[in-house]
Design a protein around this motif. Sequence first.
Motif, PDB file in Angstrom:
ATOM      1  N   ALA A 170     -10.540   0.018  11.603  1.00 34.28           N
ATOM      2  CA  ALA A 170     -11.848  -0.288  11.014  1.00 34.28           C
ATOM      3  C   ALA A 170     -12.088   0.547   9.751  1.00 34.28           C
ATOM      4  CB  ALA A 170     -12.952  -0.037  12.041  1.00 34.28           C
ATOM      5  N   LEU A 171     -11.787   1.835   9.823  1.00 33.89           N
ATOM      6  CA  LEU A 171     -11.990   2.717   8.657  1.00 33.89           C
ATOM      7  C   LEU A 171     -10.999   2.406   7.553  1.00 33.89           C
ATOM      8  CD1 LEU A 171     -12.706   6.067  10.536  1.00 33.89           C
ATOM      9  CD2 LEU A 171     -14.329   4.747   9.160  1.00 33.89           C
ATOM     10  N   LEU A 172      -9.773   2.061   7.932  1.00 31.80           N
ATOM     11  CA  LEU A 172      -8.770   1.686   6.927  1.00 31.80           C
ATOM     12  C   LEU A 172      -9.219   0.443   6.178  1.00 31.80           C
ATOM     13  CD1 LEU A 172      -5.971   2.518   5.855  1.00 31.80           C
ATOM     14  CD2 LEU A 172      -4.956   1.044   7.596  1.00 31.80           C
ATOM     15  N   ALA A 173      -9.775  -0.517   6.901  1.00 30.91           N
ATOM     16  CA  ALA A 173     -10.296  -1.728   6.261  1.00 30.91           C
ATOM     17  C   ALA A 173     -11.440  -1.393   5.306  1.00 30.91           C
ATOM     18  CB  ALA A 173     -10.769  -2.721   7.324  1.00 30.91           C
ATOM     19  N   LEU A 174     -12.360  -0.542   5.749  1.00 30.37           N
ATOM     20  CA  LEU A 174     -13.496  -0.161   4.896  1.00 30.37           C
ATOM     21  C   LEU A 174     -13.039   0.523   3.602  1.00 30.37           C
ATOM     22  CD1 LEU A 174     -15.966   1.155   7.623  1.00 30.37           C
ATOM     23  CD2 LEU A 174     -16.353  -0.809   6.115  1.00 30.37           C
ATOM     24  N   SER A 175     -11.942   1.272   3.681  1.00 30.44           N
ATOM     25  CA  SER A 175     -11.456   1.975   2.486  1.00 30.44           C
ATOM     26  C   SER A 175     -10.966   1.014   1.411  1.00 30.44           C
ATOM     27  CB  SER A 175     -10.329   2.953   2.860  1.00 30.44           C
ATOM     28  OG  SER A 175      -9.130   2.262   3.185  1.00 30.44           O
ATOM     29  N   ASN A 176     -10.788  -0.266   1.777  1.00 32.53           N
ATOM     30  CA  ASN A 176     -10.358  -1.268   0.800  1.00 32.53           C
ATOM     31  C   ASN A 176     -11.511  -1.780  -0.054  1.00 32.53           C
ATOM     32  OD1 ASN A 176      -8.176  -2.885  -0.272  1.00 32.53           O
ATOM     33  ND2 ASN A 176      -9.133  -4.659   0.690  1.00 32.53           N
ATOM     34  N   ILE A 177     -12.742  -1.408   0.299  1.00 33.08           N
ATOM     35  CA  ILE A 177     -13.909  -1.809  -0.509  1.00 33.08           C
ATOM     36  C   ILE A 177     -14.033  -0.791  -1.635  1.00 33.08           C
ATOM     37  CG2 ILE A 177     -16.386  -2.344  -0.484  1.00 33.08           C
ATOM     38  CD1 ILE A 177     -16.111  -2.712   2.571  1.00 33.08           C
ATOM     39  N   ILE A 178     -13.405  -1.078  -2.738  1.00 32.92           N
ATOM     40  CA  ILE A 178     -13.258  -0.080  -3.811  1.00 32.92           C
ATOM     41  C   ILE A 178     -14.329  -0.233  -4.879  1.00 32.92           C
ATOM     42  CG2 ILE A 178     -11.696   0.826  -5.581  1.00 32.92           C
ATOM     43  CD1 ILE A 178      -9.358  -0.097  -3.815  1.00 32.92           C
ATOM     44  N   TYR A 179     -14.378  -1.378  -5.513  1.00 29.96           N
ATOM     45  CA  TYR A 179     -15.243  -1.534  -6.687  1.00 29.96           C
ATOM     46  C   TYR A 179     -16.589  -2.188  -6.391  1.00 29.96           C
ATOM     47  CZ  TYR A 179     -10.824  -0.479  -8.937  1.00 29.96           C
ATOM     48  OH  TYR A 179      -9.645   0.122  -9.296  1.00 29.96           O
ATOM     49  N   SER A 180     -16.730  -2.811  -5.232  1.00 25.87           N
ATOM     50  CA  SER A 180     -17.979  -3.503  -4.910  1.00 25.87           C
ATOM     51  C   SER A 180     -19.110  -2.508  -4.672  1.00 25.87           C
ATOM     52  CB  SER A 180     -17.793  -4.373  -3.667  1.00 25.87           C
ATOM     53  OG  SER A 180     -16.789  -5.339  -3.878  1.00 25.87           O
ATOM     54  N   LYS A 181     -20.272  -2.827  -5.191  1.00 22.96           N
ATOM     55  CA  LYS A 181     -21.445  -1.982  -4.975  1.00 22.96           C
ATOM     56  C   LYS A 181     -22.019  -2.288  -3.603  1.00 22.96           C
ATOM     57  CE  LYS A 181     -25.414  -0.108  -7.382  1.00 22.96           C
ATOM     58  NZ  LYS A 181     -26.174  -0.080  -8.645  1.00 22.96           N
ATOM     59  N   VAL A 182     -22.301  -1.215  -2.849  1.00 20.64           N
ATOM     60  CA  VAL A 182     -22.820  -1.361  -1.491  1.00 20.64           C
ATOM     61  C   VAL A 182     -24.115  -0.575  -1.379  1.00 20.64           C
ATOM     62  CG1 VAL A 182     -22.348  -1.023   0.957  1.00 20.64           C
ATOM     63  CG2 VAL A 182     -20.458  -1.537  -0.606  1.00 20.64           C
ATOM     64  N   ALA A 183     -25.161  -1.204  -0.871  1.00 19.44           N
ATOM     65  CA  ALA A 183     -26.447  -0.526  -0.699  1.00 19.44           C
ATOM     66  C   ALA A 183     -26.289   0.666   0.243  1.00 19.44           C
ATOM     67  CB  ALA A 183     -27.476  -1.498  -0.152  1.00 19.44           C
ATOM     68  N   LYS A 184     -26.852   1.810  -0.141  1.00 15.26           N
ATOM     69  CA  LYS A 184     -26.669   3.044   0.625  1.00 15.26           C
ATOM     70  C   LYS A 184     -27.139   2.897   2.071  1.00 15.26           C
ATOM     71  CE  LYS A 184     -27.549   6.926  -1.553  1.00 15.26           C
ATOM     72  NZ  LYS A 184     -28.260   8.131  -2.092  1.00 15.26           N
ATOM     73  N   GLU A 185     -28.250   2.178   2.262  1.00 17.76           N
ATOM     74  CA  GLU A 185     -28.787   2.047   3.620  1.00 17.76           C
ATOM     75  C   GLU A 185     -27.852   1.257   4.547  1.00 17.76           C
ATOM     76  OE1 GLU A 185     -30.895  -0.983   0.920  1.00 17.76           O
ATOM     77  OE2 GLU A 185     -30.320   1.138   0.849  1.00 17.76           O
ATOM     78  N   LEU A 186     -26.877   0.582   3.973  1.00 15.08           N
ATOM     79  CA  LEU A 186     -25.940  -0.206   4.767  1.00 15.08           C
ATOM     80  C   LEU A 186     -24.875   0.650   5.442  1.00 15.08           C
ATOM     81  CD1 LEU A 186     -25.690  -3.286   5.291  1.00 15.08           C
ATOM     82  CD2 LEU A 186     -23.986  -3.375   3.465  1.00 15.08           C
ATOM     83  N   TYR A 187     -24.691   1.898   4.969  1.00 13.97           N
ATOM     84  CA  TYR A 187     -23.560   2.689   5.474  1.00 13.97           C
ATOM     85  C   TYR A 187     -23.810   4.189   5.637  1.00 13.97           C
ATOM     86  CZ  TYR A 187     -23.030   4.319   0.681  1.00 13.97           C
ATOM     87  OH  TYR A 187     -23.262   4.896  -0.549  1.00 13.97           O
ATOM     88  N   ILE A 188     -24.756   4.780   4.897  1.00 10.04           N
ATOM     89  CA  ILE A 188     -24.785   6.240   4.754  1.00 10.04           C
ATOM     90  C   ILE A 188     -24.995   6.976   6.085  1.00 10.04           C
ATOM     91  CG2 ILE A 188     -27.243   6.333   4.145  1.00 10.04           C
ATOM     92  CD1 ILE A 188     -24.377   8.489   2.686  1.00 10.04           C
ATOM     93  N   LYS A 189     -25.936   6.522   6.904  1.00  7.99           N
ATOM     94  CA  LYS A 189     -26.211   7.203   8.174  1.00  7.99           C
ATOM     95  C   LYS A 189     -24.969   7.196   9.068  1.00  7.99           C
ATOM     96  CE  LYS A 189     -29.121   6.932  12.313  1.00  7.99           C
ATOM     97  NZ  LYS A 189     -30.169   6.148  13.019  1.00  7.99           N
TER      98      LYS A 189
END
Length: 427
Positions: A170-189
Amino acid sequence: MSTQDETTKKVVKKFNEILKELEHCDEDEQKKKIEEMNKMTGEMNEEEFKSVFTARMFNKINEIIKVKKLTIENLILLLKRISYFKMLAFISTQSFNYSLLCKKLKALIIDEDKKKERMNEKYFIDLCECYISLSYNFPPELLSICIPCLLKVALNKEENEETQNEVEMALLALSNIIYSKVAKELYIKEIVEIMKYHQEHRNLTHLAYQSAWHFLINRFRQDKSLEDVIVNELHFARETAGELNGLSKCVDWKREKEEEKAVVLMEWLKALDICFIYFRSRNEVFILLTNCIVKLFRAAKDKHRKISTYCIYLFKVAAEFGAFQISHLLNGGAVDAVLEEIHEPTLNDGIVGKMLLFFMNISKKLKKEGGDEMDMKERKMMKMDIFEKAEEEGYEDAIAGFHKTINFLNNKFHFKSLNIADYFMNI
């Protein structure tokens, strides 16, 4: 045609043959064929991987699904291995995005997400992992579905091998999201919780932990306000130093084929590249970090040239940009390491260029005028220290030896009409 080209053609032909056979097998036979294809995938080099997994290949797979001669479950068995190998080898390719299979996976994910109750949560997770791992860019709608799904998997704290493998993927897959902008509230916590828990309990694999950091550092590209979380709350320098030290001791430097730990080391160094350029924190822990890179450089030298060369590149970046002071590089041993390297007889132009920029940036900073009395006194002491090290290592003779190559390097690396005097340190 070269031997490598011939080998690649044979791999492509063999994979196509097995894929064609899938259409004429029952579901159990398909599983055996897919196991064979997965084994082939794990043995491919980057050129073979890119030659096999083209948009055309993915379109063929989609066509077999369309005529109902390949089940989605068996498709996932195949795609999970392809996506894992792509991520583990850090192969960059956009072929999947241009395929009909990419559209198929998007539709399956959206349809599954709309269901009020999912009968098979694992199926949905697998779809998200395959899509995120194989893709290059991502519509916001898909990110808002897949990121919470994968973070939920990564938050699982059960201590068993199966869970650890699921968290890693799961974390390896997430690391592939390189250039896309992601809203902080979607992941930070969630990502902070995952990383803090690991720092206390050490429950993640080296690859999983590096992937979590890679995901967060990639978000830092678009949101510089994350620096405080990265540097002060999650202790980036301390954690990176610990991982570099630990991994470098575990790597079998004598192995001809690059092993996973060496790959993870290289990804830590790439994360440092981003941070060295953009961080503005000035922290003495960076001396420790520099020392770790120096140790890694010496361990990899003459054994893993890609890693040792990247260490030299990082010293060049650190001398040029924000967070590092000259004292960090001096006290951390970077100056000594580059002085050692500059005498090597087989240096290529790229390494020479990086070393010249390293010394030029240090020289420029040491020549700066102004500052209070303490600043001037410290600067003079550093000048003297570096000058003595340089003199002892025969630095000026080495630099003079590059005199004829300066113009060539100016053009090749876009230096700004530098001359030999820019590299000398006067006290």
